[in-house]
Structures are given as C-alpha cells and as structure tokens.
Design a protein around this motif. Structure first.
Motif, PDB file in Angstrom:
ATOM      1  N   ILE A 142       0.910  -1.086  -0.062  1.00  0.00           N
ATOM      2  CA  ILE A 142      -0.047   0.186  -0.030  1.00  0.00           C
ATOM      3  C   ILE A 142       0.854   1.181  -0.131  1.00  0.00           C
ATOM      4  CG2 ILE A 142      -2.030   1.495   1.156  1.00  0.00           C
ATOM      5  CD1 ILE A 142      -2.787  -1.573   0.142  1.00  0.00           C
ATOM      6  N   THR A 143       0.876   1.958  -1.007  1.00  0.00           N
ATOM      7  CA  THR A 143       1.736   3.088  -1.357  1.00  0.00           C
ATOM      8  C   THR A 143       1.322   4.426  -0.531  1.00  0.00           C
ATOM      9  OG1 THR A 143       2.442   2.398  -3.551  1.00  0.00           O
ATOM     10  CG2 THR A 143       2.823   4.691  -3.020  1.00  0.00           C
ATOM     11  N   HIS A 144       2.335   5.013   0.342  1.00  0.00           N
ATOM     12  CA  HIS A 144       2.060   6.153   0.715  1.00  0.00           C
ATOM     13  C   HIS A 144       2.651   7.275   0.065  1.00  0.00           C
ATOM     14  CE1 HIS A 144       0.104   5.099   4.993  1.00  0.00           C
ATOM     15  NE2 HIS A 144       0.583   3.889   4.358  1.00  0.00           N
ATOM     16  N   VAL A 145       3.755   7.079  -0.294  1.00  0.00           N
ATOM     17  CA  VAL A 145       4.527   8.244  -1.175  1.00  0.00           C
ATOM     18  C   VAL A 145       5.653   7.538  -2.200  1.00  0.00           C
ATOM     19  CG1 VAL A 145       6.450   8.224   0.425  1.00  0.00           C
ATOM     20  CG2 VAL A 145       5.917  10.245  -1.101  1.00  0.00           C
ATOM     21  N   LYS A 146       5.817   8.030  -3.458  1.00  0.00           N
ATOM     22  CA  LYS A 146       6.127   7.551  -4.596  1.00  0.00           C
ATOM     23  C   LYS A 146       7.509   7.938  -4.459  1.00  0.00           C
ATOM     24  CE  LYS A 146       2.026   6.399  -7.110  1.00  0.00           C
ATOM     25  NZ  LYS A 146       1.568   6.354  -8.800  1.00  0.00           N
ATOM     26  N   ALA A 147       8.388   6.991  -5.059  1.00  0.00           N
ATOM     27  CA  ALA A 147       9.891   7.583  -5.583  1.00  0.00           C
ATOM     28  C   ALA A 147       9.605   8.721  -6.782  1.00  0.00           C
ATOM     29  CB  ALA A 147      10.438   6.489  -6.306  1.00  0.00           C
ATOM     30  N   GLY A 148      10.425   9.870  -6.320  1.00  0.00           N
ATOM     31  CA  GLY A 148      10.493  11.058  -7.230  1.00  0.00           C
ATOM     32  C   GLY A 148       9.364  11.964  -6.684  1.00  0.00           C
ATOM     33  N   GLN A 149       8.639  11.653  -5.841  1.00  0.00           N
ATOM     34  CA  GLN A 149       7.542  12.572  -5.024  1.00  0.00           C
ATOM     35  C   GLN A 149       8.313  13.495  -4.291  1.00  0.00           C
ATOM     36  OE1 GLN A 149       4.091  11.023  -3.507  1.00  0.00           O
ATOM     37  NE2 GLN A 149       3.541  12.713  -2.334  1.00  0.00           N
ATOM     38  N   SER A 150       8.009  14.761  -4.374  1.00  0.00           N
ATOM     39  CA  SER A 150       8.565  15.986  -3.615  1.00  0.00           C
ATOM     40  C   SER A 150       7.712  15.698  -2.100  1.00  0.00           C
ATOM     41  CB  SER A 150       8.372  17.348  -4.109  1.00  0.00           C
ATOM     42  OG  SER A 150       8.731  18.258  -3.242  1.00  0.00           O
ATOM     43  N   VAL A 151       8.409  15.625  -1.014  1.00  0.00           N
ATOM     44  CA  VAL A 151       7.465  15.974   0.224  1.00  0.00           C
ATOM     45  C   VAL A 151       8.524  17.060   1.140  1.00  0.00           C
ATOM     46  CG1 VAL A 151       6.988  13.522   0.348  1.00  0.00           C
ATOM     47  CG2 VAL A 151       9.273  14.379   1.222  1.00  0.00           C
ATOM     48  N   LYS A 152       7.643  17.895   1.878  1.00  0.00           N
ATOM     49  CA  LYS A 152       8.088  18.791   2.724  1.00  0.00           C
ATOM     50  C   LYS A 152       8.362  18.417   3.945  1.00  0.00           C
ATOM     51  CE  LYS A 152       5.642  22.724   0.245  1.00  0.00           C
ATOM     52  NZ  LYS A 152       5.133  22.182  -0.869  1.00  0.00           N
ATOM     53  N   MET A 153       9.222  19.226   4.581  1.00  0.00           N
ATOM     54  CA  MET A 153       9.622  18.681   5.860  1.00  0.00           C
ATOM     55  C   MET A 153       8.244  18.696   6.920  1.00  0.00           C
ATOM     56  SD  MET A 153      12.327  18.148   7.843  1.00  0.00           S
ATOM     57  CE  MET A 153      13.813  19.096   6.858  1.00  0.00           C
ATOM     58  N   ASP A 154       8.407  17.621   7.729  1.00  0.00           N
ATOM     59  CA  ASP A 154       7.341  17.435   8.739  1.00  0.00           C
ATOM     60  C   ASP A 154       6.009  17.589   8.442  1.00  0.00           C
ATOM     61  OD1 ASP A 154       9.128  17.382  10.817  1.00  0.00           O
ATOM     62  OD2 ASP A 154       9.274  19.530  10.999  1.00  0.00           O
ATOM     63  N   GLU A 155       5.756  17.209   6.794  1.00  0.00           N
ATOM     64  CA  GLU A 155       4.496  17.279   5.992  1.00  0.00           C
ATOM     65  C   GLU A 155       3.686  15.786   6.539  1.00  0.00           C
ATOM     66  OE1 GLU A 155       2.594  18.865   1.798  1.00  0.00           O
ATOM     67  OE2 GLU A 155       4.219  17.084   1.843  1.00  0.00           O
ATOM     68  N   GLU A 156       2.587  15.742   6.894  1.00  0.00           N
ATOM     69  CA  GLU A 156       1.915  14.549   7.202  1.00  0.00           C
ATOM     70  C   GLU A 156       1.153  14.064   5.594  1.00  0.00           C
ATOM     71  OE1 GLU A 156      -1.720  12.376   9.706  1.00  0.00           O
ATOM     72  OE2 GLU A 156      -0.492  14.290  10.531  1.00  0.00           O
TER      73      GLU A 156
END
Length: 270
Positions: free
Chosen positions: A167-181
C-alpha cells in the motif's frame, strides 16, 4: 599502476599465470608496458575505456531525470562525491548538457551539507524521495482483484485472503515537505478478537510496487499497535500516515475509537 603481490598470487592460483603474464597475453599487450617487474604502464586511451560504461550510464540517467516534471526549470547540475571529481566524467557532463551550468565544488559538499543540516535542520525544507514508501497489507481474495496474484491463504475466519500487498504512501520521485503528514490510510483488524495490529513499513525502488515480495522491496520498520478495546471487532479503524522530516520517516497510527496516537521513527537513509 603498481600490481600488489596478493593480486598477482590470486591470478596465479586461479589461472596458472600471474597478473602481469595475463596482461601480456591479452589484446592490450601492445598498449601496456611492464615497468620494474611489479608495475604496469597503461596507455591513457585504454585506461579511459575502463570508465566509459559507467560514465555513459550516468549521462543516460541524468538525461532521463531531467525529463521529469519535478525538475523542470533546473538550470544547473551540482556534481558532488568522489567520482564526480573524475575529469572524464566532468567533461562528459559539460559536453552532454551544454545548456546547463555544471558546478564542481572545491570542498566536500556532501559532508558539509550534512554538518549544516545537523546544526540548522530548517535549511532543508523539501526533498525528493529516492524510494517508494508504504506498508504491507492484506484483503479478502476476489476474482476481481486488480493486483498481481501473490500469496493467497485461508485466514482464521475461513476466508481466502491476499497477503503481501504493498500500500503506497509516497512514490519515488515525489516531493515531500519537511514534517508534512501524508494522506491517511485506514486499516482494520482481520479478526474480531484481535488484540493488536502490525504495521510493516517497506521501501521499494519501484515507482508503483504491487507486492512487498517484489525485487527491490525491503522491510525497513515494524510497528505493533495494541487494541485495548476489542468490542468493535474487525470494524475497529486505525488511521496510518507517514510524516517526512530530517533523516527519518515517522509513522503515525491513530486509533479512531479511542483517539490514541502512536508514533514510530524509521531510518530515512536506508
């Protein structure tokens, strides 16, 4: 290039010839000279050929990465790490991407960046995920399942279930912000009398993994969440979300019945 005695002995044990003898029998013998009995002088052209496959793959990968929407508008390539100091790689990058500025720092940029981050974490506000992160899951088997057929077994209720689902929560190559839920996923117990649920956290080199048993998929953390009140049985809901920050992932599990929250840190660098 000096030939160390252990390498020469290893060649002799395996082939019957020492290292220099093998070289002199090779197709490169006209471009290699033996100096002083334990040294080889190799033509620059031959030596450069050793690096061509690696340099070619790096250039191809860079070209592929620059087609991604997330890096559109990128105007410079920053080369860091030991191999980036190779003149052959540096010149090939410059000649292959003439419309971009190629920067080669004089100091150890990676080490310096790690030190800066340790002293002031807020200097990095966003990062690109190298891997796809998610959790292992299961559901009742159906002929309409749209994932690859993997492990199907009978559970304690007598139902056929599909196991090892990713079950994917975040994909490779995806941008995520610091401490972002990240968006929450709902999980429930399999049986009515279950007293805990397990959350297995996985990282995959694939962008869209379907099963946790696929190549490139690795278990990086486990979390056990007790169920203090089993009155809701298999309808008891838990919200699971990932929070990215610093050098680790935080897995957040919320008990929707009691409101209790459990947090678990998982190494982000693995």
């Amino acid at each position: 290039m000096r030939v160390i005695p252990s390498l020469s002995q290893l060649c002799k044990d395996m082939t019957g010839y020492d290292f220099i003898e093998l070289f002199l029998q090779s197709k490169f013998r006209s471009k290699i000279k033996v100096m002083g009995g334990d040294k080889l002088r190799i033509d620059a052209e031959v030596f450069a050929d050793f690096f061509k496959p690696t340099v070619s793959r790096i250039i191809s990968h860079l070209a592929y990465m620059l087609t991604k929407p997330v890096v559109q508008g990128c105007a410079a390539i920053l080369m860091v790490g030991g191999f980036s100091e190779s003149p052959m790689l540096h010149e090939k990058v410059k000649s292959s991407f003439r419309n971009m500025k190629v920067i080669l720092p004089d100091e150890a940029a990676v080490l310096k960046g790690a030190v800066i981050f340790g002293h002031e974490p807020t200097t990095i506000t966003e990062r690109i995920c190298k891997y796809t992160y998610g959790e292992g899951s299961t559901h009742r088997y159906s002929k309409r399942c749209n994932h690859p057929i993997g492990r199907v077994q009978m559970d304690e209720n007598g139902d056929l279930r599909c196991y090892d689902l990713f079950i994917t929560h975040v994909k490779a190559g995806q941008s995520v912000k610091m401490d972002e839920e990240q968006p929450e996923m709902i999980s429930t117990p399999i049986t009515d009398d279950q007293t805990a649920i397990g959350v297995d956290v996985y990282a995959s080199s694939l962008t869209n993994p379907q099963l946790t048993t696929e190549d490139g998929c690795n278990l990086i953390g486990k979390l056990r969440v007790p169920i203090s009140d089993t009155s809701s049985g298999s309808n008891h809901k838990f919200g699971i979300s990932f929070i990215f920050g610093g050098t680790e992932i935080v897995v957040k599990v919320v008990d929707k019945e009691s409101g209790e929250i459990m947090l678990k840190s998982v190494d982000f660098l693995g």
